[in-house]
Design a protein around this motif. Sequence first.
Motif, PDB file in Angstrom:
ATOM      1  N   GLY A  67       0.781  -1.233   0.000  1.00 25.54           N
ATOM      2  CA  GLY A  67       0.000   0.000   0.000  1.00 25.54           C
ATOM      3  C   GLY A  67       0.804   1.270   0.000  1.00 25.54           C
ATOM      4  O   GLY A  67       0.228   2.365  -0.072  1.00 25.54           O
ATOM      5  N   LYS A  68       2.137   1.187   0.083  1.00 27.82           N
ATOM      6  CA  LYS A  68       2.960   2.396   0.084  1.00 27.82           C
ATOM      7  C   LYS A  68       3.234   2.848  -1.352  1.00 27.82           C
ATOM      8  O   LYS A  68       3.734   2.072  -2.179  1.00 27.82           O
ATOM      9  N   PHE A  69       2.898   4.086  -1.632  1.00 21.75           N
ATOM     10  CA  PHE A  69       3.043   4.636  -2.975  1.00 21.75           C
ATOM     11  C   PHE A  69       4.522   4.699  -3.357  1.00 21.75           C
ATOM     12  O   PHE A  69       5.345   5.298  -2.655  1.00 21.75           O
ATOM     13  N   PHE A  70       4.866   4.063  -4.495  1.00 23.16           N
ATOM     14  CA  PHE A  70       6.237   3.961  -4.978  1.00 23.16           C
ATOM     15  C   PHE A  70       7.170   3.314  -3.959  1.00 23.16           C
ATOM     16  O   PHE A  70       8.373   3.505  -3.995  1.00 23.16           O
ATOM     17  N   GLY A  71       6.575   2.568  -2.998  1.00 19.04           N
ATOM     18  CA  GLY A  71       7.361   1.849  -2.003  1.00 19.04           C
ATOM     19  C   GLY A  71       8.038   2.722  -0.976  1.00 19.04           C
ATOM     20  O   GLY A  71       8.916   2.261  -0.228  1.00 19.04           O
ATOM     21  N   VAL A  72       7.682   3.988  -0.895  1.00 20.32           N
ATOM     22  CA  VAL A  72       8.363   4.913   0.019  1.00 20.32           C
ATOM     23  C   VAL A  72       7.763   4.797   1.417  1.00 20.32           C
ATOM     24  O   VAL A  72       6.545   4.888   1.590  1.00 20.32           O
ATOM     25  N   PHE A  73       8.622   4.620   2.422  1.00 23.76           N
ATOM     26  CA  PHE A  73       8.191   4.567   3.822  1.00 23.76           C
ATOM     27  C   PHE A  73       9.222   5.311   4.677  1.00 23.76           C
ATOM     28  O   PHE A  73      10.337   5.611   4.213  1.00 23.76           O
TER      29      PHE A  73
ATOM     30  N   LEU B   3      14.566   8.307   8.193  1.00 23.03           N
ATOM     31  CA  LEU B   3      14.774   8.748   6.825  1.00 23.03           C
ATOM     32  C   LEU B   3      13.781   8.037   5.906  1.00 23.03           C
ATOM     33  O   LEU B   3      13.410   6.883   6.135  1.00 23.03           O
ATOM     34  N   GLN B   4      13.368   8.737   4.848  1.00 17.93           N
ATOM     35  CA  GLN B   4      12.524   8.115   3.841  1.00 17.93           C
ATOM     36  C   GLN B   4      13.333   7.070   3.074  1.00 17.93           C
ATOM     37  O   GLN B   4      14.534   7.245   2.844  1.00 17.93           O
ATOM     38  N   SER B   5      12.675   5.973   2.675  1.00 12.80           N
ATOM     39  CA  SER B   5      13.351   4.920   1.931  1.00 12.80           C
ATOM     40  C   SER B   5      12.353   4.218   1.019  1.00 12.80           C
ATOM     41  O   SER B   5      11.163   4.118   1.344  1.00 12.80           O
ATOM     42  N   ASN B   6      12.840   3.741  -0.127  1.00  8.86           N
ATOM     43  CA  ASN B   6      12.022   2.893  -0.986  1.00  8.86           C
ATOM     44  C   ASN B   6      12.763   1.613  -1.346  1.00  8.86           C
ATOM     45  O   ASN B   6      12.514   0.992  -2.374  1.00  8.86           O
ATOM     46  N   GLY B   7      13.724   1.221  -0.478  1.00  9.32           N
ATOM     47  CA  GLY B   7      14.432  -0.037  -0.649  1.00  9.32           C
ATOM     48  C   GLY B   7      13.722  -1.158   0.076  1.00  9.32           C
ATOM     49  O   GLY B   7      12.551  -1.050   0.472  1.00  9.32           O
ATOM     50  N   PHE B   8      14.442  -2.268   0.264  1.00 10.92           N
ATOM     51  CA  PHE B   8      13.884  -3.390   1.005  1.00 10.92           C
ATOM     52  C   PHE B   8      13.631  -2.968   2.450  1.00 10.92           C
ATOM     53  O   PHE B   8      14.251  -2.026   2.972  1.00 10.92           O
ATOM     54  N   VAL B   9      12.734  -3.710   3.113  1.00  9.60           N
ATOM     55  CA  VAL B   9      12.326  -3.328   4.451  1.00  9.60           C
ATOM     56  C   VAL B   9      12.139  -4.570   5.309  1.00  9.60           C
ATOM     57  O   VAL B   9      11.720  -5.621   4.817  1.00  9.60           O
TER      58      VAL B   9
ATOM     59  N   LEU C 278      18.881  10.079   1.338  1.00 12.22           N
ATOM     60  CA  LEU C 278      20.004   9.165   1.164  1.00 12.22           C
ATOM     61  C   LEU C 278      19.529   7.747   0.852  1.00 12.22           C
ATOM     62  O   LEU C 278      20.207   7.003   0.141  1.00 12.22           O
ATOM     63  N   ASN C 279      18.374   7.357   1.390  1.00 13.13           N
ATOM     64  CA  ASN C 279      17.868   5.996   1.203  1.00 13.13           C
ATOM     65  C   ASN C 279      16.728   5.921   0.178  1.00 13.13           C
ATOM     66  O   ASN C 279      15.949   4.963   0.185  1.00 13.13           O
ATOM     67  N   VAL C 280      16.625   6.930  -0.666  1.00 13.59           N
ATOM     68  CA  VAL C 280      15.595   6.933  -1.710  1.00 13.59           C
ATOM     69  C   VAL C 280      16.282   6.821  -3.069  1.00 13.59           C
ATOM     70  O   VAL C 280      17.206   7.587  -3.381  1.00 13.59           O
ATOM     71  N   LYS C 281      15.835   5.842  -3.861  1.00 13.74           N
ATOM     72  CA  LYS C 281      16.346   5.703  -5.219  1.00 13.74           C
ATOM     73  C   LYS C 281      15.341   6.353  -6.167  1.00 13.74           C
ATOM     74  O   LYS C 281      14.246   5.841  -6.403  1.00 13.74           O
ATOM     75  N   PHE C 282      15.728   7.524  -6.653  1.00 11.56           N
ATOM     76  CA  PHE C 282      14.865   8.227  -7.594  1.00 11.56           C
ATOM     77  C   PHE C 282      14.957   7.547  -8.968  1.00 11.56           C
ATOM     78  O   PHE C 282      15.936   6.901  -9.316  1.00 11.56           O
ATOM     79  N   GLY C 283      13.929   7.735  -9.755  1.00 10.21           N
ATOM     80  CA  GLY C 283      13.855   7.107 -11.079  1.00 10.21           C
ATOM     81  C   GLY C 283      12.499   6.448 -11.254  1.00 10.21           C
ATOM     82  O   GLY C 283      11.708   6.313 -10.312  1.00 10.21           O
ATOM     83  N   GLY C 284      12.217   6.024 -12.439  1.00  9.74           N
ATOM     84  CA  GLY C 284      10.907   5.468 -12.736  1.00  9.74           C
ATOM     85  C   GLY C 284       9.938   6.563 -13.130  1.00  9.74           C
ATOM     86  O   GLY C 284      10.175   7.757 -12.883  1.00  9.74           O
ATOM     87  N   THR C 285       8.852   6.168 -13.724  1.00  8.90           N
ATOM     88  CA  THR C 285       7.871   7.149 -14.201  1.00  8.90           C
ATOM     89  C   THR C 285       6.476   6.780 -13.728  1.00  8.90           C
ATOM     90  O   THR C 285       6.211   5.644 -13.314  1.00  8.90           O
ATOM     91  N   LEU C 286       5.578   7.740 -13.802  1.00 11.82           N
ATOM     92  CA  LEU C 286       4.198   7.570 -13.347  1.00 11.82           C
ATOM     93  C   LEU C 286       3.250   8.184 -14.387  1.00 11.82           C
ATOM     94  O   LEU C 286       3.504   9.281 -14.894  1.00 11.82           O
ATOM     95  N   GLU C 287       2.182   7.473 -14.681  1.00 15.34           N
ATOM     96  CA  GLU C 287       1.153   7.990 -15.585  1.00 15.34           C
ATOM     97  C   GLU C 287      -0.085   8.322 -14.765  1.00 15.34           C
ATOM     98  O   GLU C 287      -0.558   7.496 -13.981  1.00 15.34           O
TER      99      GLU C 287
END
Length: 721
Positions: free
Chosen positions: A486-492, A499-505, A660-669
């Motif tokens: 349920g986390k948008f773009f995996g960010v928590f 810190l914000q992160s969208n890696g493994f958890v 630091l723990n956020v990997k930017f990239g990817g696109t959204l429609e």
Amino acid sequence: MDTRCNDITTRNKNEALCNACLIPIKENMRFYKCTYECNFVLHEWCTRLTTELKDYKIERDQLRHFSHRHPLTLVYLQQPNHNADDEDEEEKEKEKEEDFVEEDHHGGQCEMCNKEIWSFHLCYYYCKSCNYSLHKFCAELPMTQQNHPSHPSHILTLSNLVQSRNNFYFRSTDGTWKCSLCNLMWKNIYNYHCSICNFNMDIICATMSEQKINHPSHPHRLERMSGPIVSGCLACGNKHEGEFFQCTNCPTFRINLDCALLPTKLLIQNHTNGTYTHSHPLTLAYSYPHSEIISKYYPFCRVCDGKFYSHLWIYKCDKCRYYVHVDCATSKREPFMSIFLHESLGKTFKNYKEDEHPNLLHCPFPDEDDNLLKHHMSNQMEFISKQHDGEMLNHPSHQHPLIFFNEQTSVDKKMVSLHDPMKRIQLLCDGCVKPITTVPFYMCCQYVDEQCCFVLHEWCAKLPSQVQDYAGHPEHPLSLLPKIPGKFFGVFKCSICELQSNGFVYGCITCEFYVDINCAFIPKEITHDAHPDHLLLRVKPSTNLSKRYCKACQYSVRYSELVFHCPSCDFYIHVQCALLLPKLIKHKCDKHPLSLRYEPVENHISQYFCEICEDEFDPWEWFYHCTTCAQSMHAACGPLILQCEQATYAYDQQSVYRFLNVKFGGTLEIKGHSHRLAFVQGLERDGKCSECDTKLQYEMIFKCLECEFALDYKCASSFVS
């Protein structure tokens, strides 16, 4: 003579002792004797010396004194002046360094009062052949005093005889006697005495009103206070027991003798047995203006880590931002205060044995390629290497098979570039969101066609499925999740480093407790270069520690927050500051590696400006610095390798880069916009959110690369929910 014994005759006597010079009066010597029954006798030449003492000077500042057989020379204690008009600044500085002395010169001990001759006495009398010294005021004392305020009824006579008994002078067996004013015991020194009352007064008490000094810390003359007292000192701010000087015009201004004698310059290591070191001489300053304290970002004492107050004296370096309390610089704290002081910031002694801590983690990590997870999994690398299932891996976090990429930098003749900030090339692991700078690693089989840029470190691909008995959440085990449902773009937001992160958890879905995979393996103890040789223990404060602060970012240590703590020194570091700031980083703004600094740089007295955001910053917070180029940057600005423009530093964060723990990239429609939106960090030129009109700088945003349309993270998530 100015004496009650005014009927004086001359005669010969061989058993008497002269009351002035204490030399026996031998046969055929002329002398004066009191006609009363007080047995007071003087050599004829001692009588002349006594009556003419105040004005009896011979050439070149010399003095004949009754207490010594040789002429005494007047010696000046003033420092030489090297400020000639024809000297240039460089020559002045050179002579200043060559002329540097550790302590101010003084003249030893006075033979009459047994007190030291200090620099503020300005001058003294000295016999070089005998190493015999006298205070100037002691040497010029009259042989007798009449109507002295402390004993006005009788005449007081200067002598080193002790007292009288039955009108006979005598010496005690050990040469001791007691002053009738201060009640202190003295030995073998001159005093003023009254033979009628058996009254004895030491020279210090007798001349108290005349013992005034000119001290550079105060515009008025200071008068010596009678006897030792216990009082607060306005120089260092502490209580002292001993002798004090007080201003007669400003009674509240009172300084201890030890502080009055502080040298104008010193090398701190010479006073602290090398515990605290600094290569430059420190200069004594008699105040630290509040405006200067503010402009220097409220520095702390380099010895005790305590605060400074504008009215107290300090030692400071003229070439660096090095400041220290006067009592810390000279180790002159009162002994009874030592029980209240914790161990300071100087040289520490190792409080652990290496063989008892075989897997002890030493921080900071050498560079950006090293991290906590890599160290934790290194003990299991042999186990990991046996788990390779050929060259392909099906990982639950990704829909495509992963290729084991080893010993080569190309696949199907197409180059794969490793992470290189100097070339503005970014390759971040999708698991830990840390740079991939070496092989081997795993990559998506469709990576070469640029259809999927999913990559993993070797150790991130082999993480354990659960973490048991986690310190921050011992109630339930934490399970490995590629993304939080349920986390948008995996960010928590990580519950430990925040810190914000969208890696493994690793998380507990029941309690909604989630941590990034680095914070899942925080060790119980570490060491850190910022506090060497002492173990730092992982703690979770159960009470409010708002008055304790992290040495890296100066933010307070909050309740129930995991931190590293040295209990013997009360030293704290946030876990994210200790584990996420490497020792060296590379940045395209500097051709040399930048090193992590824990305090202002030596030989750098001017302001510190960040090369990235161009703002002035506080050098008491950790930062990165290149000594060769004299360039500095915020610790939080250092990781910004893909864009470099003004004002990219997030001021509301601590010393760790906000994303630091956020990997930017990817696109959204999204509905309502014809172009896909890219997931990036907001910059100043991105303006405001097209939906809520909030500023996008410093935020996670989705923006159109073909038009000026942009949304902040929250608004973008509402478009797809």
